[in-house]
Design a protein around this motif. Structure first.
Motif, PDB file in Angstrom:
ATOM      1  N   SER A  89      -9.480  24.678 -17.657  1.00 14.54           N
ATOM      2  CA  SER A  89      -9.583  24.689 -19.126  1.00 14.54           C
ATOM      3  C   SER A  89      -9.949  26.073 -19.638  1.00 14.54           C
ATOM      4  O   SER A  89      -9.410  26.533 -20.654  1.00 14.54           O
ATOM      5  CB  SER A  89     -10.619  23.666 -19.599  1.00 14.54           C
ATOM      6  OG  SER A  89     -10.226  22.363 -19.261  1.00 14.54           O
ATOM      7  N   VAL A  90     -10.859  26.761 -18.941  1.00 12.08           N
ATOM      8  CA  VAL A  90     -11.255  28.116 -19.343  1.00 12.08           C
ATOM      9  C   VAL A  90     -10.061  29.060 -19.250  1.00 12.08           C
ATOM     10  O   VAL A  90      -9.812  29.867 -20.158  1.00 12.08           O
ATOM     11  CB  VAL A  90     -12.435  28.618 -18.489  1.00 12.08           C
ATOM     12  CG1 VAL A  90     -12.619  30.125 -18.642  1.00 12.08           C
ATOM     13  CG2 VAL A  90     -13.718  27.891 -18.894  1.00 12.08           C
ATOM     14  N   ILE A  91      -9.301  28.964 -18.166  1.00  7.65           N
ATOM     15  CA  ILE A  91      -8.145  29.860 -17.987  1.00  7.65           C
ATOM     16  C   ILE A  91      -7.086  29.600 -19.055  1.00  7.65           C
ATOM     17  O   ILE A  91      -6.607  30.531 -19.718  1.00  7.65           O
ATOM     18  CB  ILE A  91      -7.547  29.693 -16.573  1.00  7.65           C
ATOM     19  CG1 ILE A  91      -8.521  30.219 -15.523  1.00  7.65           C
ATOM     20  CG2 ILE A  91      -6.205  30.417 -16.456  1.00  7.65           C
ATOM     21  CD1 ILE A  91      -8.144  29.888 -14.093  1.00  7.65           C
ATOM     22  N   VAL A  92      -6.734  28.322 -19.232  1.00 10.18           N
ATOM     23  CA  VAL A  92      -5.717  27.979 -20.234  1.00 10.18           C
ATOM     24  C   VAL A  92      -6.198  28.352 -21.634  1.00 10.18           C
ATOM     25  O   VAL A  92      -5.443  28.907 -22.439  1.00 10.18           O
ATOM     26  CB  VAL A  92      -5.360  26.477 -20.157  1.00 10.18           C
ATOM     27  CG1 VAL A  92      -4.462  26.069 -21.313  1.00 10.18           C
ATOM     28  CG2 VAL A  92      -4.684  26.167 -18.832  1.00 10.18           C
ATOM     29  N   GLY A  93      -7.463  28.065 -21.931  1.00  5.89           N
ATOM     30  CA  GLY A  93      -8.019  28.418 -23.245  1.00  5.89           C
ATOM     31  C   GLY A  93      -8.006  29.906 -23.493  1.00  5.89           C
ATOM     32  O   GLY A  93      -7.651  30.369 -24.581  1.00  5.89           O
ATOM     33  N   ALA A  94      -8.364  30.686 -22.469  1.00 10.39           N
ATOM     34  CA  ALA A  94      -8.371  32.146 -22.614  1.00 10.39           C
ATOM     35  C   ALA A  94      -6.968  32.677 -22.856  1.00 10.39           C
ATOM     36  O   ALA A  94      -6.752  33.563 -23.704  1.00 10.39           O
ATOM     37  CB  ALA A  94      -8.976  32.791 -21.372  1.00 10.39           C
ATOM     38  N   VAL A  95      -5.980  32.120 -22.145  1.00 13.95           N
ATOM     39  CA  VAL A  95      -4.589  32.552 -22.355  1.00 13.95           C
ATOM     40  C   VAL A  95      -4.163  32.259 -23.782  1.00 13.95           C
ATOM     41  O   VAL A  95      -3.535  33.089 -24.450  1.00 13.95           O
ATOM     42  CB  VAL A  95      -3.639  31.854 -21.346  1.00 13.95           C
ATOM     43  CG1 VAL A  95      -2.178  32.047 -21.742  1.00 13.95           C
ATOM     44  CG2 VAL A  95      -3.878  32.380 -19.937  1.00 13.95           C
ATOM     45  N   MET A  96      -4.519  31.058 -24.283  1.00 12.16           N
ATOM     46  CA  MET A  96      -4.118  30.688 -25.642  1.00 12.16           C
ATOM     47  C   MET A  96      -4.806  31.535 -26.702  1.00 12.16           C
ATOM     48  O   MET A  96      -4.218  31.820 -27.746  1.00 12.16           O
ATOM     49  CB  MET A  96      -4.391  29.204 -25.870  1.00 12.16           C
ATOM     50  CG  MET A  96      -3.501  28.305 -25.026  1.00 12.16           C
ATOM     51  SD  MET A  96      -3.864  26.550 -25.209  1.00 12.16           S
ATOM     52  CE  MET A  96      -3.145  26.221 -26.808  1.00 12.16           C
ATOM     53  N   VAL A  97      -6.044  31.949 -26.444  1.00 13.76           N
ATOM     54  CA  VAL A  97      -6.768  32.776 -27.422  1.00 13.76           C
ATOM     55  C   VAL A  97      -6.279  34.220 -27.390  1.00 13.76           C
ATOM     56  O   VAL A  97      -6.020  34.824 -28.436  1.00 13.76           O
ATOM     57  CB  VAL A  97      -8.288  32.707 -27.168  1.00 13.76           C
ATOM     58  CG1 VAL A  97      -9.025  33.763 -27.992  1.00 13.76           C
ATOM     59  CG2 VAL A  97      -8.820  31.317 -27.502  1.00 13.76           C
ATOM     60  N   PHE A  98      -6.143  34.777 -26.186  1.00 16.74           N
ATOM     61  CA  PHE A  98      -5.815  36.198 -26.077  1.00 16.74           C
ATOM     62  C   PHE A  98      -4.321  36.472 -25.998  1.00 16.74           C
ATOM     63  O   PHE A  98      -3.890  37.600 -26.248  1.00 16.74           O
ATOM     64  CB  PHE A  98      -6.535  36.800 -24.860  1.00 16.74           C
ATOM     65  CG  PHE A  98      -8.028  36.751 -24.980  1.00 16.74           C
ATOM     66  CD1 PHE A  98      -8.691  37.511 -25.936  1.00 16.74           C
ATOM     67  CD2 PHE A  98      -8.779  35.914 -24.175  1.00 16.74           C
ATOM     68  CE1 PHE A  98     -10.069  37.453 -26.078  1.00 16.74           C
ATOM     69  CE2 PHE A  98     -10.161  35.845 -24.294  1.00 16.74           C
ATOM     70  CZ  PHE A  98     -10.809  36.620 -25.253  1.00 16.74           C
ATOM     71  N   GLU A  99      -3.526  35.460 -25.658  1.00 16.11           N
ATOM     72  CA  GLU A  99      -2.064  35.579 -25.636  1.00 16.11           C
ATOM     73  C   GLU A  99      -1.467  34.370 -26.368  1.00 16.11           C
ATOM     74  O   GLU A  99      -0.837  33.510 -25.753  1.00 16.11           O
ATOM     75  CB  GLU A  99      -1.551  35.628 -24.194  1.00 16.11           C
ATOM     76  CG  GLU A  99      -1.975  36.842 -23.416  1.00 16.11           C
ATOM     77  CD  GLU A  99      -1.267  38.108 -23.867  1.00 16.11           C
ATOM     78  OE1 GLU A  99      -0.179  38.000 -24.473  1.00 16.11           O
ATOM     79  OE2 GLU A  99      -1.811  39.201 -23.632  1.00 16.11           O
ATOM     80  N   PRO A 100      -1.667  34.297 -27.695  1.00 22.65           N
ATOM     81  CA  PRO A 100      -1.247  33.084 -28.412  1.00 22.65           C
ATOM     82  C   PRO A 100       0.250  32.803 -28.346  1.00 22.65           C
ATOM     83  O   PRO A 100       0.663  31.648 -28.418  1.00 22.65           O
ATOM     84  CB  PRO A 100      -1.713  33.336 -29.847  1.00 22.65           C
ATOM     85  CG  PRO A 100      -2.007  34.785 -29.930  1.00 22.65           C
ATOM     86  CD  PRO A 100      -2.329  35.257 -28.561  1.00 22.65           C
ATOM     87  N   VAL A 101       1.068  33.841 -28.199  1.00 31.98           N
ATOM     88  CA  VAL A 101       2.512  33.601 -28.097  1.00 31.98           C
ATOM     89  C   VAL A 101       2.818  32.832 -26.813  1.00 31.98           C
ATOM     90  O   VAL A 101       3.584  31.870 -26.805  1.00 31.98           O
ATOM     91  CB  VAL A 101       3.290  34.932 -28.144  1.00 31.98           C
ATOM     92  CG1 VAL A 101       4.768  34.705 -27.852  1.00 31.98           C
ATOM     93  CG2 VAL A 101       3.120  35.588 -29.512  1.00 31.98           C
ATOM     94  N   THR A 102       2.187  33.250 -25.708  1.00 34.20           N
ATOM     95  CA  THR A 102       2.347  32.533 -24.439  1.00 34.20           C
ATOM     96  C   THR A 102       1.824  31.110 -24.556  1.00 34.20           C
ATOM     97  O   THR A 102       2.439  30.163 -24.064  1.00 34.20           O
ATOM     98  CB  THR A 102       1.597  33.275 -23.310  1.00 34.20           C
ATOM     99  OG1 THR A 102       2.076  34.611 -23.246  1.00 34.20           O
ATOM    100  CG2 THR A 102       1.793  32.604 -21.977  1.00 34.20           C
TER     101      THR A 102
END
Length: 195
Positions: A89-102
């Motif tokens: 969840s932390v990894i997926v959440g971080a990707v969504m916050v810092f790489e919202p297009v991804t």
């Protein structure tokens, strides 16, 4: 006891309730919600970006608490699961916050998979049904076509689809609140459940 079909006398004016009190707040919420829904349709990319960042932040925070529960929650059998789920969840959440297009692309692909699986299941079920067979098969075909359309229009669909979904949600929620406010203004309890 009232005859069937006739509303009891106190349905719109319950004892001790202030008739119509606060209907303006409910109406204001509904209007703001409708405006946000319209804005999401006008600026779907911005709505998608915002939704992705918010969902990512929620996933990140949820992951941190899940890790903490796994590490410090002594004696429960799901500790390893809690830690692994938290890390994911932390990894997926971080990707969504810092790489919202991804993150938006990932959300859109998940919706595409969901539509595809649902469409296939509906078609299979449709062929097994005795009644409404054609309708169920048609629904399955529509869902498969929607999935194909999303895939053919990536990345545009990935950057706008979550925004449109958010827009629909805000619009329906706003209209519901506005109608409830109108009823409450006339003396009905807002969002009242039937007795």
């Amino acid at each position: 006891m009232t005859p069937l079909g006739n509303a009891p006398a106190n349905e719109f004016h319950p004892a001790g309730a202030s008739t119509g009190a606060g209907w303006g707040w409910i109406m204001a919420y509904g209007v703001v919600s409708v405006l946000l829904g319209v804005a999401a349709f006008v600026w779907p990319f911005a709505a998608t970006y915002a939704a992705t960042v918010v969902i990512g932040a929620l996933l990140f925070v949820s992951g941190v608490f899940s890790i903490a529960a796994g590490l410090f929650g002594q004696g429960h059998e799901g500790r390893v699961y809690a830690v692994l789920f938290g890390v994911l969840s932390v990894i997926v959440g971080a990707v969504m916050v810092f790489e919202p297009v991804t993150g938006a692309l990932s959300l859109t692909l998940m919706v595409t998979v969901w539509l595809t699986v649902r469409g296939v299941l509906e078609i299979v079920l449709g062929f097994r049904m005795r009644r409404r067979r054609g309708l169920m098969i048609a629904l399955g075909v529509v869902n498969l076509l929607l999935a194909a359309f999303i895939l053919m229009t990536v990345p545009w669909s990935a950057l706008t689809l979550p925004g449109f979904i958010l827009g629909v949600s805000f619009l329906i929620g706003g209209i519901t609140a506005i109608t409830a406010a109108g009823d409450h203004r006339k003396g009905a309890q807002p969002f009242a459940m039937p007795a």
